[in-house]
Design a protein around this motif. Structure first.
Motif, PDB file in Angstrom:
ATOM      1  N   GLU A   1     -52.073  30.467  33.684  1.00 27.03           N
ATOM      2  CA  GLU A   1     -51.430  29.562  34.638  1.00 27.03           C
ATOM      3  C   GLU A   1     -52.385  28.496  35.187  1.00 27.03           C
ATOM      4  OE1 GLU A   1     -48.265  30.053  38.022  1.00 27.03           O
ATOM      5  OE2 GLU A   1     -50.249  30.454  38.852  1.00 27.03           O
TER       6      GLU A   1
ATOM      7  N   ASP B   1     -43.408  25.682  29.844  1.00 27.36           N
ATOM      8  CA  ASP B   1     -44.245  26.510  30.724  1.00 27.36           C
ATOM      9  C   ASP B   1     -44.047  28.003  30.469  1.00 27.36           C
ATOM     10  OD1 ASP B   1     -46.029  27.141  32.756  1.00 27.36           O
ATOM     11  OD2 ASP B   1     -44.487  27.107  34.302  1.00 27.36           O
TER      12      ASP B   1
ATOM     13  N   ARG C   1     -48.193  34.087  37.920  1.00 28.53           N
ATOM     14  CA  ARG C   1     -49.305  34.184  38.877  1.00 28.53           C
ATOM     15  C   ARG C   1     -49.619  35.651  39.137  1.00 28.53           C
ATOM     16  NH1 ARG C   1     -48.948  30.215  43.880  1.00 28.53           N
ATOM     17  NH2 ARG C   1     -49.139  28.799  42.089  1.00 28.53           N
TER      18      ARG C   1
ATOM     19  N   GLN D   1     -51.927  24.541  34.509  1.00 24.33           N
ATOM     20  CA  GLN D   1     -51.584  23.678  35.633  1.00 24.33           C
ATOM     21  C   GLN D   1     -52.628  22.591  35.871  1.00 24.33           C
ATOM     22  OE1 GLN D   1     -50.625  26.052  39.108  1.00 24.33           O
ATOM     23  NE2 GLN D   1     -48.477  26.071  38.523  1.00 24.33           N
ATOM     24  N   GLN D   2     -53.899  22.959  35.826  1.00 25.31           N
ATOM     25  CA  GLN D   2     -54.927  21.955  36.084  1.00 25.31           C
ATOM     26  C   GLN D   2     -54.972  20.908  34.972  1.00 25.31           C
ATOM     27  OE1 GLN D   2     -56.563  21.651  38.928  1.00 25.31           O
ATOM     28  NE2 GLN D   2     -55.482  23.448  39.706  1.00 25.31           N
TER      29      GLN D   2
ATOM     30  N   LEU E   1     -48.610  21.640  43.420  1.00 26.99           N
ATOM     31  CA  LEU E   1     -49.777  21.093  42.726  1.00 26.99           C
ATOM     32  C   LEU E   1     -49.639  19.607  42.416  1.00 26.99           C
ATOM     33  CD1 LEU E   1     -52.464  21.738  41.083  1.00 26.99           C
ATOM     34  CD2 LEU E   1     -50.945  22.000  39.106  1.00 26.99           C
TER      35      LEU E   1
ATOM     36  N   ARG F   1     -43.941  26.287  42.652  1.00 24.83           N
ATOM     37  CA  ARG F   1     -45.373  26.385  42.333  1.00 24.83           C
ATOM     38  C   ARG F   1     -45.915  25.087  41.752  1.00 24.83           C
ATOM     39  NH1 ARG F   1     -46.384  29.824  38.437  1.00 24.83           N
ATOM     40  NH2 ARG F   1     -44.344  30.721  37.999  1.00 24.83           N
ATOM     41  N   TRP F   2     -45.141  24.431  40.894  1.00 26.11           N
ATOM     42  CA  TRP F   2     -45.596  23.157  40.341  1.00 26.11           C
ATOM     43  C   TRP F   2     -45.574  22.057  41.394  1.00 26.11           C
ATOM     44  CZ3 TRP F   2     -48.099  22.016  35.984  1.00 26.11           C
ATOM     45  CH2 TRP F   2     -48.110  22.969  34.957  1.00 26.11           C
TER      46      TRP F   2
ATOM     47  N   THR G   1     -48.018  32.608  31.888  1.00 23.60           N
ATOM     48  CA  THR G   1     -48.192  31.546  32.870  1.00 23.60           C
ATOM     49  C   THR G   1     -47.673  31.949  34.248  1.00 23.60           C
ATOM     50  OG1 THR G   1     -46.131  30.528  32.065  1.00 23.60           O
ATOM     51  CG2 THR G   1     -48.208  29.668  31.197  1.00 23.60           C
TER      52      THR G   1
ATOM     53  N   ILE H   1     -40.210  20.703  34.011  1.00 24.14           N
ATOM     54  CA  ILE H   1     -40.771  21.995  33.582  1.00 24.14           C
ATOM     55  C   ILE H   1     -39.670  22.815  32.926  1.00 24.14           C
ATOM     56  CG2 ILE H   1     -42.019  24.046  34.306  1.00 24.14           C
ATOM     57  CD1 ILE H   1     -43.530  21.492  34.946  1.00 24.14           C
TER      58      ILE H   1
END
Length: 252
Positions: free
Chosen positions: A136, A213, A122, A140-141, A172, A168-169, A120, A154
């Motif tokens: 990832e 995660d 990047r 995430q989506q 989003l 990063r979360w 997960t 997380i």
């Protein structure tokens, strides 16, 4: 340290000759910890496993030099994965990306209709001739679609990842994001308690949803988190594998 690969393909026998999914770990294959959770989600799908570190040595005098070669740069959030013997390894992006490219090519040569990268983290673009799925964005989506504006906790494997994971979360999700740490590759007698403690702490601080995660977190760890926190717990490996199964079905 990155020797020519001489390992045999690790796959699941499928007498019906069904479609194949490549599973590429950034550590070493086979991922014995993954199969019990993945196989029920992939009926009729042959699994072809390869690892980015399959050709690297983690025994004897070679181990220290290998770990130094693969280590993250100073200040870089590390990647964490599993070796074949169950131990963990910290990795930097620069050393691992060429090895991932090699592992994807091996999976495709072994007939993978699509390949799932089991991490997960990047990554930059990786060469592939067939669909290559990065865990990832899949995770995430899917999480974003489920949680809406609720606060989300997380759980990640390593303290040096927590700040990067939170950032990063937060980029989003519209709701509040907080991270906690529990090592899925830690001592077996302690890991369920560590995951439960991280989940409980996030719930007590207001998280309405929890996300485990890392591909290393298992269904047993999800159950421990759920019981400790009394919150819905989304599991990265389950989300990624379910999406990969759909892509294989579409490609077969």
């Amino acid at each position: 340290m990155h020797a020519v690969d001489t390992t045999e393909t690790v796959d699941r026998e499928d007498p019906a000759g069904g479609p194949a999914l490549g599973l590429v770990t950034i550590g070493q294959a086979p991922r014995a910890d993954l199969r019990p959770d993945a196989e029920p989600l992939l009926p009729g799908v042959r699994l072809v496993e390869h690892g980015a570190l399959d050709a690297d040595r983690f025994d004897g005098d070679a181990e220290a030099a290998t770990r130094r070669l693969l280590a993250p740069e100073h200040g870089e959030a590390p990647l964490v994965s599993r070796l074949r013997d169950g131990r963990s390894v910290l990795l930097g992006h620069g050393a691992i990306v060429p090895r991932i490219t090699d592992a994807v090519a091996r999976a495709e040569r072994d007939g993978a209709a699509a390949t799932l990268l089991l991490c997960t983290g990047r990554f930059p673009a990786v060469r592939a001739r067939r669909p290559l799925l990065f865990a990832e964005p899949l995770v995430q989506q899917a999480v974003a679609a489920a949680v809406g504006t609720d606060p989300v906790g997380i759980v990640c494997p390593h303290p040096d990842q927590a700040e990067d994971v939170s950032r990063r979360w937060a980029e989003l999700l519209p709701g509040r994001v907080e991270a906690a740490v529990a090592d899925p590759y830690g001592p077996a007698e302690r890991v369920l308690d560590d995951v439960a403690a991280a989940a409980r702490g996030l719930a007590e601080r207001g998280s309405s949803w929890l996300v485990l995660d890392c591909i290393g977190y298992t269904e047993r760890m999800r159950t421990a988190a759920l019981r400790a926190a009394d919150r819905p717990v989304l599991l990265a490996r389950a989300i990624a594998v379910r999406m990969a199964a759909e892509v294989v079905a579409a490609s077969a």
